[in-house]
Write an enzyme that holds these catalytic residues in place. Structure first.
Site, PDB file in Angstrom:
ATOM      1  N   HIS A   1       0.864  -1.202   0.000  1.00  0.00           N
ATOM      2  CA  HIS A   1       0.000   0.000   0.000  1.00  0.00           C
ATOM      3  C   HIS A   1       0.889   1.237   0.000  1.00  0.00           C
ATOM      4  CE1 HIS A   1      -3.805   2.232   1.326  1.00  0.00           C
ATOM      5  NE2 HIS A   1      -2.871   3.156   1.188  1.00  0.00           N
TER       6      HIS A   1
ATOM      7  N   HIS B   1       1.580   5.408  -1.715  1.00  0.00           N
ATOM      8  CA  HIS B   1       1.226   6.579  -2.529  1.00  0.00           C
ATOM      9  C   HIS B   1       2.500   7.140  -3.143  1.00  0.00           C
ATOM     10  CE1 HIS B   1      -2.888   6.784  -0.907  1.00  0.00           C
ATOM     11  NE2 HIS B   1      -2.314   6.282   0.173  1.00  0.00           N
TER      12      HIS B   1
ATOM     13  N   LYS C   1      -9.358  -0.072  -5.880  1.00  0.00           N
ATOM     14  CA  LYS C   1      -9.400   0.589  -4.577  1.00  0.00           C
ATOM     15  C   LYS C   1     -10.752   1.245  -4.333  1.00  0.00           C
ATOM     16  CE  LYS C   1      -7.866   2.231  -0.708  1.00  0.00           C
ATOM     17  NZ  LYS C   1      -6.727   3.063  -0.363  1.00  0.00           N
TER      18      LYS C   1
ATOM     19  N   HIS D   1     -10.473   1.299   1.750  1.00  0.00           N
ATOM     20  CA  HIS D   1     -10.218   2.289   2.802  1.00  0.00           C
ATOM     21  C   HIS D   1     -11.412   2.142   3.744  1.00  0.00           C
ATOM     22  CE1 HIS D   1      -8.583   6.111   4.471  1.00  0.00           C
ATOM     23  NE2 HIS D   1      -9.771   6.064   5.035  1.00  0.00           N
TER      24      HIS D   1
ATOM     25  N   HIS E   1      -4.546  -0.580   5.675  1.00  0.00           N
ATOM     26  CA  HIS E   1      -4.089   0.173   6.852  1.00  0.00           C
ATOM     27  C   HIS E   1      -5.044   0.057   8.041  1.00  0.00           C
ATOM     28  CE1 HIS E   1      -6.742   3.063   4.978  1.00  0.00           C
ATOM     29  NE2 HIS E   1      -5.865   3.459   4.100  1.00  0.00           N
TER      30      HIS E   1
ATOM     31  N   ASP F   1       1.554   2.657   3.508  1.00  0.00           N
ATOM     32  CA  ASP F   1       0.704   3.844   3.333  1.00  0.00           C
ATOM     33  C   ASP F   1       1.536   5.116   3.407  1.00  0.00           C
ATOM     34  OD1 ASP F   1      -1.591   5.278   2.783  1.00  0.00           O
ATOM     35  OD2 ASP F   1      -2.257   5.354   4.860  1.00  0.00           O
TER      36      ASP F   1
HETATM   37  C1  NCD Z   1      -3.506   9.201   1.985  1.00  0.00           C
HETATM   38  C2  NCD Z   1      -3.035  10.229   0.963  1.00  0.00           C
HETATM   39  O1  NCD Z   1      -2.482  11.245   1.347  1.00  0.00           O
HETATM   40  O2  NCD Z   1      -3.206   9.996  -0.247  1.00  0.00           O
HETATM   41  N1  NCD Z   1      -3.528   9.810   3.281  1.00  0.00           N
HETATM   42  C3  NCD Z   1      -3.465   9.169   4.479  1.00  0.00           C
HETATM   43  O3  NCD Z   1      -3.627   9.815   5.506  1.00  0.00           O
HETATM   44  N2  NCD Z   1      -3.237   7.875   4.550  1.00  0.00           N
HETATM   45  C4  NCD Z   1      -4.818   8.644   1.597  1.00  0.00           C
HETATM   46  C5  NCD Z   1      -5.194   7.404   2.360  1.00  0.00           C
HETATM   47  O4  NCD Z   1      -4.583   6.356   2.210  1.00  0.00           O
HETATM   48  O5  NCD Z   1      -6.151   7.469   3.156  1.00  0.00           O
HETATM   49 ZN    ZN Z   2      -3.214   5.162   1.582  1.00  0.00          ZN
END
Ligand code: NCD
Ligand code: ZN
Length: 345
Positions: free
Chosen positions: A13, A15, A99, A136, A174, A247
């Site tokens: 997971h 970003h 997702k 999520h 998460h 995450d």
């Molecule tokens: C994530 C993001 O910034 O894209 N933020 C977070 O707090 N984890 C989005 C997500 O996974 O909820």
């Molecule tokens: Zn995330």
């Protein structure tokens, strides 16, 4: 134990963002992880196989020479996602999940699902094809207390969803509570969960220690200590339903240190080291490899990695800031605090 050599891990997971931000953060992940499930919450979101293919090419183009890394792409589910798009994703070979962002739940979720009832055809096709749904797991009803949103999501969304689609392969992303641990353990083999390093390391007191600490704000928000302990127990249990997902969610310092700061913690700079710290503290270093390098690949029906990494017990302090967007850096977690394990280059 002073050093630890094990199968190169994957991040289930992550970003990575896009453009200059992508170029800034990708090396941190690619130095540690062989593959990552890449979240599709770009602006605009990655809703089609074609846009996932284009995003994948941009990621590979941003990869510095000498690093090997495979992005595992995902689609962003919307009320309009068609079963044909799901079938195309399943056929593509590079899309590994879809997702679910309940609309309004988190960063860039405005285009997410308003009503899962609108996704029945897409979900049925995912169930039939074995394409995982990555959720999520937070209720979006503003009347629900922010600390209860995961538990309420389980009652209102996850349980009915699995009743309707019992063979749907589902990753509860998460997870942050004992409720989610119990839910995942009680569910069938088609249900698994990722756990972040920050939810294993910190409880919600940390957000308010000595003042408000925006860099510890993420969604789902950190929970109380009893939940952290339940997560540590799950992660270190050797149960293959629980595996690593950082995450890591980079936001510029100015966007975090703001009157309305963004949610997300940046951990990719120490993406495996922070977990080693947790497993070490739990006297479970022998179970780190399963959690970090085996169980996720097995769930996603991918081969385990053949390469190895080595961590050494050597304290280091991550930089206070990491270059991100020009003059606007990002603040990694835990800025200025030492980490007990270091990745051997
Ligand atoms: C994530 C993001 O910034 O894209 N933020 C977070 O707090 N984890 C989005 C997500 O996974 O909820
Ligand atoms: Zn995330």
């Amino acid at each position: 134990m002073q050093s630890l050599t094990f199968t190169r891990p994957d991040d289930w997971h992550l970003h990575l963002r896009d453009g200059a931000a992508l170029a800034a953060v990708l090396p941190d992940t690619a130095r540690r992880f062989a593959r990552a499930i890449v979240m599709p919450n770009l602006k605009p979101p990655v809703t089609t196989v074609a846009s996932a293919a284009a995003y994948r090419r941009r990621i590979l183009a941003a990869l510095p020479a000498g690093l090997s890394f495979e992005p595992l792409m995902t689609l962003y589910l919307t009320d309009e996602t068609s079963p044909e798009e799901i079938a195309a994703a399943s056929r593509s070979g590079f899309v590994h999940g879809v997702k679910l962002y309940p609309a309004g739940a988190t960063t860039n979720s405005a285009a997410g699902v308003t009503d899962l009832g609108k996704c029945r055809m897409a979900l049925a096709r995912m169930e039939a094809l074995g394409l995982p749904l990555l959720v999520h797991g937070e209720a979006t009803d503003p009347a629900v207390d922010i600390f209860d949103r995961e538990a309420v999501f389980i009652e209102r969304v996850a349980i009915p969803l699995l009743k309707d689609f019992p063979a749907l392969r589902l990753v509860f992303e998460h997870i942050t509570t004992d409720h989610a641990v119990q839910f995942v353990m009680a569910a069938g083999e088609n249900v698994a969960a990722t756990i972040t390093a920050h939810h294993l390391l910190l409880n919600r007191n940390a957000i308010f220690q000595g003042g408000i600490r925006p860099h510890l704000y993420c969604l789902p928000v950190l929970k109380r200590e009893a939940h952290r302990l339940a997560l540590v127990a799950a992660a270190t249990s050797g149960n293959p339903k629980f595996f690593l997902g950082t995450d890591s969610a980079p936001h510029a310092k100015s966007a975090k240190e703001s009157g309305c700061g963004c949610a997300g913690c940046y951990t990719a700079h120490a993406g495996i080291e922070l977990y080693a710290q947790v497993f070490d503290a739990a006297a479970a270093l022998d179970r780190l490899e399963g959690f970090a390098s085996h169980y996720g690949a097995d769930f996603y029906r991918l081969a385990r990695n053949s390469g190895k990494i080595t961590l050494v017990r050597e304290s280091w302090v991550p930089p206070a800031t990491v270059p991100f967007l020009g003059a606007d850096p990002l603040v990694p977690l835990p800025a200025g605090e030492s980490i007990a394990w270091r990745l051997q280059p």
